[in-house]
Design a protein around this motif. Structure first.
Motif, short mmCIF file in Angstrom:
data_model
loop_
_atom_site.label_atom_id
_atom_site.label_comp_id
_atom_site.label_asym_id
_atom_site.label_seq_id
_atom_site.Cartn_x
_atom_site.Cartn_y
_atom_site.Cartn_z
N PRO A 352 0.49 62.56 -7.98
CA PRO A 352 -0.66 62.42 -7.09
C PRO A 352 -0.50 63.30 -5.86
N GLY A 353 -1.57 63.98 -5.49
CA GLY A 353 -1.52 64.90 -4.37
C GLY A 353 -1.34 66.35 -4.77
N SER A 354 -1.00 66.59 -6.04
CA SER A 354 -0.94 67.97 -6.53
C SER A 354 -2.34 68.57 -6.54
N ASN A 355 -2.42 69.88 -6.44
CA ASN A 355 -3.71 70.57 -6.42
C ASN A 355 -3.82 71.52 -7.60
N ARG A 356 -4.95 71.42 -8.29
CA ARG A 356 -5.17 72.37 -9.38
C ARG A 356 -5.43 73.76 -8.83
N MET A 357 -4.92 74.77 -9.55
CA MET A 357 -5.18 76.16 -9.22
C MET A 357 -6.03 76.79 -10.32
N ALA A 358 -6.68 77.88 -9.99
CA ALA A 358 -7.43 78.62 -11.00
C ALA A 358 -6.46 79.17 -12.04
N SER A 359 -6.87 79.15 -13.30
CA SER A 359 -6.04 79.69 -14.37
C SER A 359 -6.94 80.19 -15.49
N LEU A 360 -6.46 81.14 -16.24
CA LEU A 360 -7.22 81.63 -17.39
C LEU A 360 -6.25 82.21 -18.40
N THR A 361 -6.72 82.29 -19.63
CA THR A 361 -5.94 82.87 -20.71
C THR A 361 -6.82 83.83 -21.49
N THR A 362 -6.21 84.87 -22.02
CA THR A 362 -6.97 85.85 -22.81
C THR A 362 -6.94 85.54 -24.29
#
Length: 416
Positions: A352-362
């Protein structure tokens, strides 16, 4: 940065409790540590059915005395005292973070409904709006008195089920009826008793009824003032576009999304294999959904039963299901399924308290989700759905990169 994570967990259902307490005290402790202790998979949520659900051995409410609108006969049952509360209290002791409990009613007392039944097609009688709000309040107070304080509530499980001949415990709620009950009864009743802080989450159903179900509620300020979030079930996720979650988050930015139920193996006909011990496909389905929904703003993911028996029960409606843990009472043991470990790839590391970051895969056969975790480190969870090994390069926008191979049909969690 995107959403801040609330956590992961499962339900303290009657069936879970009955199976767990059938084990020796030593094995019970091992079970609870597996889910909640620091050496386990880090559950921080517990969903608590308010009285009976289909995953019970019988249909019941907390007041089955017909016409008792003053709730004189309201009381907790042996299911609470023997199956739910003892496990909750021990889980609270074990969890490294505060355990967030939220209550969910499947159905009101049958005599409060138009059809006089726990299941089937029926809605709450309008003259029962206030008695039922008082009924929910009594649950919150009773569990608090036992040391199991609620963090939140959902007003109804799967509120559209009561408009069809639903076999399990249910009560039909249109958006308009739910709006009126919350703003006129449930919200003010909880507030007057000092429980305005409870996180109220509406909907608690599949995302194919979004956003149309929640809009009439959230667009009414008198109702919306009591609402904190939208609860979603996973059952139609493969048939609906996840972008609807983005739409809701952008429209109602001061509210959160939380997935509150998932399970595999549902089959009342007996023709399917409800429990599939060792099924990797079910684990892959779980973690794919967790990753996809988090990438579309869910703040967590709460499973249904934490433990069932080898048939997928008990279940009074014979709606047998699968579970991440299967209990074999005769052998005084339980089996952690691949689903258990799949959940743990996220629940153990994303506190709890973690933050999602942008991510992508090809790659179309890879799924990824990334976080900034509390320690200030970065974390990526990668799912390889392909039948062969994949070479992967992880880059985080700086000079850092990591090359490695992920095996076929595998999940890997990278913390750096």
């Amino acid at each position: 940065m995107y959403q801040t994570m609330l956590g992961f967990g499962g339900a303290f259902s009657d069936s879970t409790g009955l199976n767990v307490v059938s084990l020796s005290s030593e094995v019970q402790e091992h079970f609870l540590r597996s889910y909640f202790a620091p050496e386990g998979i880090g559950y921080t949520f517990g969903r608590v059915p308010i009285a009976g659900a289909d995953c019970s051995t019988r249909t019941y409410s907390y007041d089955d005395v017909e016409g008792d609108v003053d709730l004189v006969h309201w009381n907790l049952t042996y299911e609470d005292y023997d199956y739910k509360i003892p496990l909750i209290l021990r889980a609270k002791e074990l969890a490294p973070y505060p355990l967030k409990l939220f209550g969910t009613p499947w159905a009101p007392p049958a005599w409060m409904k138009t059809n006089g039944m726990f299941n089937g097609s029926g809605i709450l009688l309008e003259e029962m709006y206030q008695p039922y709000a008082n009924y929910i309040l009594k649950f919150v107070e009773a569990y608090e008195a036992e040391g199991a304080e609620m963090w939140g509530l959902t007003p109804a499980n799967e509120p559209l089920g009561g408009f069809i001949d639903w076999g399990i415990n249910t009560c039909g709620w249109s958006s308009e009826a739910m709006r009126d009950w919350i703003k006129g009864n449930l919200g003010p009743t909880l507030e007057a008793a000092g429980y305005r802080y409870l996180k109220m989450m509406i909907h608690d159903f599949n995302r194919d009824s979004l956003p149309w179900y929640i809009e009439p509620i959230l667009e009414d300020p008198d109702a919306a003032q009591y609402i904190d979030g939208t609860a979603v079930h996973w059952y139609e996720d493969r048939n609906t576009d996840p972008e609807v979650l983005d739409e809701i988050q952008f429209e109602y930015q001061d509210m959160f999304l939380l997935y509150t139920e998932a399970c595999q193996g549902a089959d009342v006909s007996g023709s399917a294999e409800s429990v599939k011990l060792g099924s990797w496909q079910r684990a892959e389905d779980y973690v794919y959904d967790m990753m996809e929904t988090i990438n579309h703003f869910s703040t967590g993911w709460v499973d249904w039963n934490m433990a069932l028996d080898t048939l997928g029960g008990p279940n009074w409606y014979n709606n047998f299901l699968d579970s991440p843990v299967i209990v074999n009472t005769e052998e005084n043991e339980f089996y952690k399924q691949p689903m258990f470990y799949a959940i743990g790839h996220l629940s153990k590391f994303v506190a709890p308290g973690s933050n999602r970051m942008a991510s992508l895969t090809t790659a179309t056969d890879l799924q990824v989700v990334a976080f900034n975790v509390e320690s200030g480190r970065a974390l990526a969870v990668i799912l390889n759905m392909a039948e062969e090994e994949r070479n992967v390069t992880v880059r985080d926008g700086s000079e850092f990169y990591l090359n490695f191979a992920i095996p076929a049909k595998a999940i890997q969690t990278i913390l750096y």
